[in-house]
Structure formats: structure tokens, C-alpha cells
Scaffold this active site. Structure first.
Site, PDB file in Angstrom:
ATOM      1  N   SER A 182      -3.066  12.169   1.922  1.00 29.92           N
ATOM      2  CA  SER A 182      -2.087  11.493   2.761  1.00 29.92           C
ATOM      3  C   SER A 182      -0.796  11.115   3.064  1.00 29.92           C
ATOM      4  O   SER A 182      -0.534  10.963   2.304  1.00 29.92           O
ATOM      5  CB  SER A 182      -3.068   9.900   3.447  1.00 29.92           C
ATOM      6  OG  SER A 182      -3.161   9.030   3.644  1.00 29.92           O
ATOM      7  N   TYR A 195      -6.777   2.750  -1.963  1.00 28.65           N
ATOM      8  CA  TYR A 195      -6.797   4.282  -1.039  1.00 28.65           C
ATOM      9  C   TYR A 195      -5.817   4.669  -1.404  1.00 28.65           C
ATOM     10  O   TYR A 195      -6.060   6.231  -1.191  1.00 28.65           O
ATOM     11  CB  TYR A 195      -6.585   3.709   0.680  1.00 28.65           C
ATOM     12  CG  TYR A 195      -6.633   5.012   1.615  1.00 28.65           C
ATOM     13  CD1 TYR A 195      -7.757   5.705   2.137  1.00 28.65           C
ATOM     14  CD2 TYR A 195      -5.322   5.377   2.167  1.00 28.65           C
ATOM     15  CE1 TYR A 195      -8.049   6.592   3.224  1.00 28.65           C
ATOM     16  CE2 TYR A 195      -5.903   6.379   3.156  1.00 28.65           C
ATOM     17  CZ  TYR A 195      -7.101   6.721   3.245  1.00 28.65           C
ATOM     18  OH  TYR A 195      -6.837   8.005   3.918  1.00 28.65           O
TER      19      TYR A 195
END
Length: 291
Positions: A182, A195
Site C-alpha cells: 500500500s 495498517y
């Protein structure tokens, strides 16, 4: 109109779902069928195992892998069975077989079970896609509990490690492992501390594992998108934030899963990326730098 301009843009309908979120309830529905994508038999005769393959990026990857000639096993949570059934139907529509495996990759023994079921069904394994993820925004570190931190790491990085470890004894020269990273793993995110940390770990894991298995002829790469329209987001953010999702990127919208999936085909195909390992490929919707 070009595909860049024809994809849905915010504002989207305000919406929220309980975790893990279902693609069938997301409005507008994510685009995964990739009508402009033309197959070339790049994965003919291959078998792929995709975690989080029931929806979002994982579903789009399953469809394109099937279009390129691969049989596919998809891993999903039991409560995502209805989405998994739709993915299986889409794979079978492409003329390939699809195995649906319900379970939780955060559980220590599940990876071995998923790999074994894939081998039993298809007789081999050529491609592993680590894609399943857990995400939950918190406004500050004070609101981030040990329990959430543990669950995010057990899903997003322990799960990747265990799946790779379980798959590697069965992968041969020319096989591929593809991880989903990501942009938050490069830039960080003030409301996604756990995250983002796991995504940064996935990027380093990708490069390290690529070095570790290089002599065996197995390639390990990573796809690192910006915002993508998947059930991960309405099951995390408030409805009013979901309505604006992705508007901050230069294209003014989130990616659709079908726009990300070709990157996985590239990394999975030995004919396309035989000289590529340990790389992180970003999809940033007009952004040109990770920082």
C-alpha cells in the site's frame, strides 16, 4: 471516453457496513470484469492461490488469472461466502476451475490447510497472491488498542509470512509470490498506524524473501496501490468519509479493482517479468512519487 474518465468518481452514496464488508452491498459496485483486458494465455496451465480472493482486488485478480488460463483457489472469511460464490462464478465463466476456501489467515494453522486443499484440488501450486488485509482507522495512538494492533499484524503480515512458508515447498522454478502492499506503507497514515506499519513490513518482507528464494528461480514482488474501491473502506470509515473516498488523488477518484489486477498478471507471468523480483509497483492515480 477513455477508461480513465469513465470510471466512477466521488461523491459516492454515503454508506457503512459492519466488518468485513460485502462487495454485493457496495454502491456503486466495484468494477472487476475488465472488459478492455485481452488475454494472451500468459498463465496457461498454472494454479494460483489468492487470499482475500472473494472481493475487491482479489476478485479482479482471480478473474484475470482465469482469463489468462489459470485455475484459482480463493481464501476468504466464512461470512464472505456470498461474495466468494460470485467470484467462483466469474472464474468459471472464464472457463477455469475455482476452489473456495473459508477460513482466517490470522489463525496459525490455516495457511497449511489452505495450501493443502489447493494441492488436493489442483495437484500443484504455481502462484501465491497474499492479498487479505484488516484495516481500521483510529484518530490517535491513544485510541489504538493492543488487541487491534495484534489483529492487524496477525492478518496483514503474520498471514503473509505463514502463507509463503506453507506454499514455498510446493513452488518450482518460474513460480511467483505476489504481495499486496500500500502507499500507506511508504508514506504512512496518521489514522492507520497499525495498517501502515504492516504494509511497510510487507514491502520489506517482499524484498527480503525475494533475495532468500532467488537461487530457486522463484520471484517475489509487491503491488502497492493508493485508494481502491473495495469493501475494505465502507466497513472501516464513517459513511460521510466513504462518500469522498479517493477524491484526494490527482485522478480525483479511487482505482477500480480491474485497473490494479493487470499488475498481478505481470508479476505472475514468467514470460512478462522473468527479470523482475523484489520490486514494489505503485498504482497512484496520477501521483508520480511515493512521498
Amino acid at each position: 471516453m477513455s477508461q480513465i474518465e469513465s470510471q466512477p468518481k466521488p461523491p459516492f452514496p454515503e454508506q457503512h457496513q459492519p466488518k468485513p464488508g460485502l462487495e454485493s452491498q457496495l454502491q456503486p459496485r466495484p468494477e472487476y470484469q475488465a472488459p478492455h483486458y485481452k488475454a494472451a494465455g500468459k498463465l496457461e496451465g498454472k494454479t494460483a492461490l489468492i487470499t482475500g480472493g472473494d472481493s475487491g482486488i482479489g476478485r479482479a485478480v482471480a478473474v484475470l488469472f482465469a482469463r489468462e488460463g489459470a485455475d484459482v483457489a480463493i481464501v476468504h472469511l466464512p461470512q464472505e461466502q456470498s461474495d466468494a460464490d460470485e467470484t467462483r462464478g466469474a472464474v468459471e465463466k472464464e472457463g477455469r476451475r475455482c476452489l473456495s476456501i473459508a477460513g482466517d489467515i490470522s489463525e496459525p494453522n490455516f495457511a497449511q490447510q489452505a495450501v493443502q486443499r489447493t494441492l488436493t484440488e489442483f495437484g500443484k501450486l504455481d502462484i501465491l497472491v497474499n492479498n487479505a488485509a484488516y484495516q481500521q482507522h483510529q484518530n490517535s495512538i491513544d485510541e489504538l488498542s493492543d488487541e487491534q494492533w495484534d489483529h492487524t499484524f496477525k492478518t496483514n503480515i503474520y498471514g503473509y509470512f505463514r502463507m509463503a512458508k506453507a506454499a514455498l515447498p510446493h513452488l518450482k522454478q518460474g513460480s511467483a509470490i505476489i504481495n499486496t502492499g500500500s502507499i500507506t506503507g511508504m508514506n504512512g497514515s496518521k489514522s492507520l498506524l497499525d495498517y501502515s506499519a504492516t504494509k511497510g513490513a510487507i514491502h520489506a518482507f517482499t524484498k527480503s524473501l525475494a533475495q532468500s528464494v532467488q537461487e530457486r528461480g522463484i520471484r517475489v514482488n509487491c503491488v502497492a496501490p493508493g485508494p481502491v474501491w473495495t469493501p475494505l473502506n465502507p466497513s472501516d470509515s464513517p459513511a460521510e468519509e466513504v462518500a469522498k473516498f479517493g477524491q484526494q488523488v490527482p485522478y480525483g477518484r479511487p482505482a477500480q479493482p480491474e485497473e490494479i489486477a493487470p499488475g498481478y498478471v505481470f508479476f505472475a507471468s514468467d514470460g512478462d517479468s522473468s527479470y523482475v523480483t523484489g520490486e514494489i509497483l505503485t498504482f497512484l492515480g496520477g501521483g508520480t512519487t511515493a512521498a
